[in-house]
Design a protein around this motif. Structure first.
Motif, short mmCIF file in Angstrom:
data_model
loop_
_atom_site.label_atom_id
_atom_site.label_comp_id
_atom_site.label_asym_id
_atom_site.label_seq_id
_atom_site.Cartn_x
_atom_site.Cartn_y
_atom_site.Cartn_z
N GLN A 34 14.35 4.08 2.39
CA GLN A 34 14.57 4.94 3.55
C GLN A 34 13.32 5.76 3.86
OE1 GLN A 34 18.05 7.36 3.18
NE2 GLN A 34 17.79 8.34 5.15
N ASP A 35 12.68 6.31 2.84
CA ASP A 35 11.45 7.07 3.04
C ASP A 35 10.36 6.16 3.60
OD1 ASP A 35 9.64 9.34 2.77
OD2 ASP A 35 8.78 8.24 1.08
N GLY A 36 10.26 4.95 3.06
CA GLY A 36 9.27 3.99 3.55
C GLY A 36 9.49 3.67 5.02
N ALA A 37 10.74 3.48 5.39
CA ALA A 37 11.06 3.18 6.79
C ALA A 37 10.64 4.34 7.69
CB ALA A 37 12.56 2.90 6.94
N ALA A 38 10.93 5.56 7.27
CA ALA A 38 10.56 6.73 8.08
C ALA A 38 9.05 6.86 8.20
CB ALA A 38 11.15 7.99 7.45
N ARG A 39 8.34 6.64 7.11
CA ARG A 39 6.87 6.78 7.13
C ARG A 39 6.20 5.73 8.02
NH1 ARG A 39 4.25 9.98 3.29
NH2 ARG A 39 5.73 11.14 2.02
N LEU A 40 6.76 4.53 8.05
CA LEU A 40 6.16 3.47 8.86
C LEU A 40 6.75 3.36 10.25
CD1 LEU A 40 5.68 0.61 6.23
CD2 LEU A 40 3.99 2.24 7.10
N GLY A 41 7.80 4.13 10.51
CA GLY A 41 8.41 4.10 11.83
C GLY A 41 9.17 2.82 12.13
N VAL A 42 9.84 2.27 11.10
CA VAL A 42 10.69 1.09 11.31
C VAL A 42 12.12 1.46 10.95
CG1 VAL A 42 8.83 -0.56 10.85
CG2 VAL A 42 10.30 0.14 8.98
N ASP A 43 13.06 0.74 11.51
CA ASP A 43 14.45 1.05 11.20
C ASP A 43 14.80 0.58 9.78
OD1 ASP A 43 15.95 -1.64 11.33
OD2 ASP A 43 14.84 -1.61 13.22
N MET A 55 0.84 -1.21 0.00
CA MET A 55 0.00 0.00 0.00
C MET A 55 0.87 1.26 0.00
SD MET A 55 -3.10 -0.92 -0.10
CE MET A 55 -4.31 -2.10 0.38
N LEU A 56 1.88 1.26 0.84
CA LEU A 56 2.77 2.41 0.94
C LEU A 56 3.52 2.66 -0.36
CD1 LEU A 56 4.29 4.56 2.73
CD2 LEU A 56 6.01 2.78 3.06
N PHE A 57 4.17 1.62 -0.87
CA PHE A 57 5.00 1.81 -2.05
C PHE A 57 4.19 1.91 -3.34
CE2 PHE A 57 8.29 -0.11 0.79
CZ PHE A 57 9.11 1.01 0.84
N GLY A 58 2.93 1.50 -3.31
CA GLY A 58 2.08 1.59 -4.49
C GLY A 58 1.25 2.85 -4.54
N ASP A 59 1.39 3.71 -3.55
CA ASP A 59 0.59 4.93 -3.46
C ASP A 59 1.41 6.14 -3.87
OD1 ASP A 59 -1.53 6.66 -2.83
OD2 ASP A 59 -0.82 6.90 -0.78
N GLY A 60 1.15 6.64 -5.06
CA GLY A 60 1.82 7.86 -5.50
C GLY A 60 3.16 7.60 -6.14
N PRO A 61 3.99 8.63 -6.16
CA PRO A 61 5.31 8.49 -6.82
C PRO A 61 6.20 7.49 -6.09
CG PRO A 61 5.15 10.60 -5.66
CD PRO A 61 3.80 9.95 -5.56
N ALA A 62 7.19 6.99 -6.79
CA ALA A 62 8.11 6.00 -6.23
C ALA A 62 8.75 6.55 -4.96
CB ALA A 62 9.17 5.63 -7.25
N ARG A 63 8.88 5.68 -3.98
CA ARG A 63 9.50 6.04 -2.70
C ARG A 63 10.74 5.19 -2.49
NH1 ARG A 63 5.52 8.82 -0.13
NH2 ARG A 63 3.39 8.08 -0.33
N SER A 64 11.67 5.76 -1.76
CA SER A 64 12.87 5.00 -1.42
C SER A 64 12.58 4.11 -0.22
CB SER A 64 14.02 5.95 -1.09
OG SER A 64 13.76 6.63 0.14
#
Length: 143
Positions: free
Chosen positions: A56-65, A45-54
């Motif tokens: 690192q960005d995914g980790a920050a958005r979900l609060g995981v290391d 859901m995160l990576f399929g929503d909107g422009p491509a994410r890194s």
């Protein structure tokens, strides 16, 4: 609910935790035919929503290391649901993109998530369910 003392079961933390556990209990069997867990679907859901994410960005958005995020993306990549690409202008950054199969699973997962949520909220009227969602949005957005 449980055999916990009434004083415990009335606490908001207890109620929120157990509502989440109940939702997972309803959802996970629906995710199984898709070959993913709820956590993996959240990444799709995160990576399929909107422009491509890194990653690192995914980790920050979900609060995981970052290390955990790499392992999670590795799982999705092994299943053929995502692929990594080097970010334009930054060779150190890896963008996570859904494959066509990943997109199919994401869409199907969104539908079964709605089904699980409907099952969880079944005891409530439609108005009460909407009020609960709205109240939780307010609380979460108040950070």
């Amino acid at each position: 609910m449980s055999s916990a003392p009434l004083a415990v079961t009335q606490r908001l933390g207890y109620l929120l935790k157990h509502a989440q556990l109940r939702l997972a209990e309803l959802a996970e069997p629906l995710y199984a035919p898709l070959g993913v867990t709820g956590r993996q679907l959240a990444l799709l859901m995160l990576f399929g929503d909107g422009p491509a994410r890194s990653q690192q960005d995914g980790a920050a958005r979900l609060g995981v290391d970052r290390t955990t995020m790499v392992a999670l993306v590795d799982e999705l990549e092994a299943k053929g649901l995502v692929r990594r690409e080097v970010a334009p202008g930054d060779r150190r950054k890896r963008l996570v993109l859904l494959t066509p199969e990943g997109e199919r699973v994401r869409e199907a997962g969104a539908e079964v998530t709605r089904q699980a949520e409907a099952l969880l909220l079944e005891p409530l009227s439609a108005d009460d369910a909407e009020r609960l969602r709205a109240a939780l949005h307010q609380v979460v957005r108040a950070e």
